[in-house]
Design a protein around this motif. Structure first.
Motif, PDB file in Angstrom:
ATOM      1  N   VAL A   3      -2.531  17.776  -4.833  1.00 12.35           N
ATOM      2  CA  VAL A   3      -2.236  16.443  -5.365  1.00 12.35           C
ATOM      3  C   VAL A   3      -3.341  15.479  -4.953  1.00 12.35           C
ATOM      4  N   PRO A   4      -3.960  14.751  -5.911  1.00 14.12           N
ATOM      5  CA  PRO A   4      -5.002  13.780  -5.558  1.00 14.12           C
ATOM      6  C   PRO A   4      -4.438  12.642  -4.712  1.00 14.12           C
ATOM      7  N   LEU A   5      -5.274  12.055  -3.887  1.00 10.00           N
ATOM      8  CA  LEU A   5      -4.853  10.915  -3.093  1.00 10.00           C
ATOM      9  C   LEU A   5      -4.523   9.736  -3.996  1.00 10.00           C
ATOM     10  N   ALA A   6      -3.631   8.887  -3.538  1.00 10.14           N
ATOM     11  CA  ALA A   6      -3.297   7.682  -4.285  1.00 10.14           C
ATOM     12  C   ALA A   6      -4.483   6.721  -4.274  1.00 10.14           C
ATOM     13  N   ASP A   7      -4.595   5.931  -5.335  1.00  6.58           N
ATOM     14  CA  ASP A   7      -5.644   4.906  -5.393  1.00  6.58           C
ATOM     15  C   ASP A   7      -5.280   3.748  -4.473  1.00  6.58           C
ATOM     16  N   VAL A   8      -6.235   3.278  -3.717  1.00  2.00           N
ATOM     17  CA  VAL A   8      -6.023   2.110  -2.856  1.00  2.00           C
ATOM     18  C   VAL A   8      -6.216   0.853  -3.709  1.00  2.00           C
ATOM     19  N   VAL A   9      -5.215  -0.018  -3.707  1.00  2.00           N
ATOM     20  CA  VAL A   9      -5.284  -1.238  -4.502  1.00  2.00           C
ATOM     21  C   VAL A   9      -4.796  -2.424  -3.670  1.00  2.00           C
ATOM     22  N   GLU A  10      -5.070  -3.589  -4.157  1.00  2.00           N
ATOM     23  CA  GLU A  10      -4.530  -4.818  -3.570  1.00  2.00           C
ATOM     24  C   GLU A  10      -4.062  -5.696  -4.721  1.00  2.00           C
ATOM     25  N   GLU A  11      -2.784  -5.556  -5.066  1.00  2.00           N
ATOM     26  CA  GLU A  11      -2.229  -6.289  -6.193  1.00  2.00           C
ATOM     27  C   GLU A  11      -0.899  -6.900  -5.787  1.00  2.00           C
ATOM     28  N   PRO A  12      -0.549  -8.035  -6.355  1.00  2.00           N
ATOM     29  CA  PRO A  12       0.756  -8.624  -6.032  1.00  2.00           C
ATOM     30  C   PRO A  12       1.896  -7.757  -6.554  1.00  2.00           C
ATOM     31  N   TRP A  13       2.959  -7.717  -5.798  1.00  2.00           N
ATOM     32  CA  TRP A  13       4.154  -6.969  -6.174  1.00  2.00           C
ATOM     33  C   TRP A  13       5.236  -7.973  -6.562  1.00  2.00           C
ATOM     34  N   ARG A  14       5.523  -8.055  -7.864  1.00  2.00           N
ATOM     35  CA  ARG A  14       6.490  -9.032  -8.369  1.00  2.00           C
ATOM     36  C   ARG A  14       7.563  -8.328  -9.188  1.00  2.00           C
ATOM     37  N   PRO A  15       8.465  -7.621  -8.513  1.00  2.00           N
ATOM     38  CA  PRO A  15       9.548  -6.931  -9.224  1.00  2.00           C
ATOM     39  C   PRO A  15      10.646  -7.913  -9.599  1.00  2.00           C
TER      40      PRO A  15
END
Length: 345
Positions: A197-209
């Motif tokens: 399984v490939p590693l997850a992409d590292v991101v910096e995004e707002p989480w607005r559920p």
């Protein structure tokens, strides 16, 4: 005609008395409840009630204890099976009435997409039942194979009762489920694809559920702003929910958001199967005892969109890791839930 042993008959009588007493006490309260009415509800004599419980007070206490006493795996399976078997068609039921009582889906989803969704719903049911059994005996390890075996037995009993009402004894089936808890099925969680399984992409995004969503397991509104993993799974990829559960870190909140292109049919199917399972587990779980994942039907794809997946559909398999109000990792494709759960912050 099925012949019961004396022990089986005693168990059947006691269970019938407890079920009838629970209904009587719920409707009339302790003071106004009558042993005669309990006997009538159970289709037994007053003497049969008193042969199992010496007084109304003892019977009331037994009902309370039976409802809240923590159950080990064997007792948990017995209670679950009894609840599931209560809806078996009876000899006097019509064929159509029996199917409705059984909540049968025979002939409803005969196309391949429908059968795929049913198979995935069954995988999810097995996982939820297994997590309940694992909580009852933490040292026993994974119990998914046991849960699958139990569901196979109960569903088989249901199909047989549908075609031959009155055949067999449900208490025998419940006892068989109870004994299955002692089987060593050498159950481990080691999918062969995980190392690739490939590693997850590292991101910096707002989480607005969404501010809150309904948890299909507890029936309560839950917030989605806690740190943890949100797995966005299409109706045809529900089995991937176990990846998030097994790979999660201690303290992580796990949320499984189910998306589908057809909420009216596929969404209702999943709600039916999960709701039916949880209804049968109410006699096993104490109030507020569920420690497993949240399960949310994301009919409007609001959670999927918040996770950066606006095009989610029945085949979607994706996940994000959330920390302090931000998405810090995202993964898509096979093994996405595992990748997000194991991603470094």
């Amino acid at each position: 005609m099925v012949r019961l042993t004396r022990a089986q008959q005693q168990e059947r009588t006691r269970a019938a008395v407890l079920a009838a007493a629970g209904q009587e006490f719920a409707e009339r309260g302790y003071t106004d409840a009558k042993v005669d009415r309990i006997a009538e509800r159970a289709e037994l004599t007053r003497g049969a009630v008193y042969s199992n419980f010496p007084s109304k007070r003892a019977l009331y206490l037994a009902v309370l204890v039976d409802s809240i006493e923590p159950a080990g795996p064997a007792e948990a399976l017995s209670r679950f099976a009894r609840a599931r078997l209560e809806r078996l068609p009876m000899i006097g039921d019509t064929s159509a009435g029996g199917k409705l009582r059984l909540r049968s889906l025979a002939g409803v989803f005969d196309d391949d997409p429908g059968r795929t969704t049913l198979a995935q719903a069954a995988k999810l049911e097995a996982l939820l039942l297994a997590l309940t059994l694992e909580a009852a005996a933490p040292r026993a390890g994974r119990r998914v194979r046991l849960a699958e075996l139990v569901l196979t037995l109960l569903d088989g009993a249901g199909h047989l009762a549908d075609t031959a009402p009155g055949f067999g004894d449900p208490f025998d089936v419940a006892r068989a489920c109870e004994h299955l808890a002692g089987l060593d099925l050498a159950d481990t969680w080691d999918p062969p694809y995980l190392p690739f399984v490939p590693l997850a992409d590292v991101v910096e995004e707002p989480w607005r559920p969404p501010a809150s969503s309904r948890d299909e397991i507890t029936g309560r509104q839950v917030g989605l702003d806690a740190d943890g993993v949100v797995a966005v799974l299409g109706a045809d990829r529900l089995e991937a929910a176990e990846e998030a559960v097994r790979a999660a870190r201690p303290g992580d909140r796990i949320t499984v958001a189910v998306v589908t292109s057809d909420p009216a049919e596929t969404g209702r199917l999943i709600r039916l199967r999960v709701g039916d399972l949880i209804g049968c587990l109410r006699g096993v779980l104490a109030p507020d005892a569920w420690q497993g994942p949240h399960l949310v039907l994301d009919d409007g794809s609001a959670i999927a969109s918040a996770a950066g997946l606006p095009d989610a559909d029945d085949t979607t398999e994706a996940a994000v890791r959330v920390r302090a109000g931000e998405i810090v990792a995202r993964a898509r494709g096979r093994g996405a839930a595992y990748a997000a759960a194991t991603a470094e912050d």
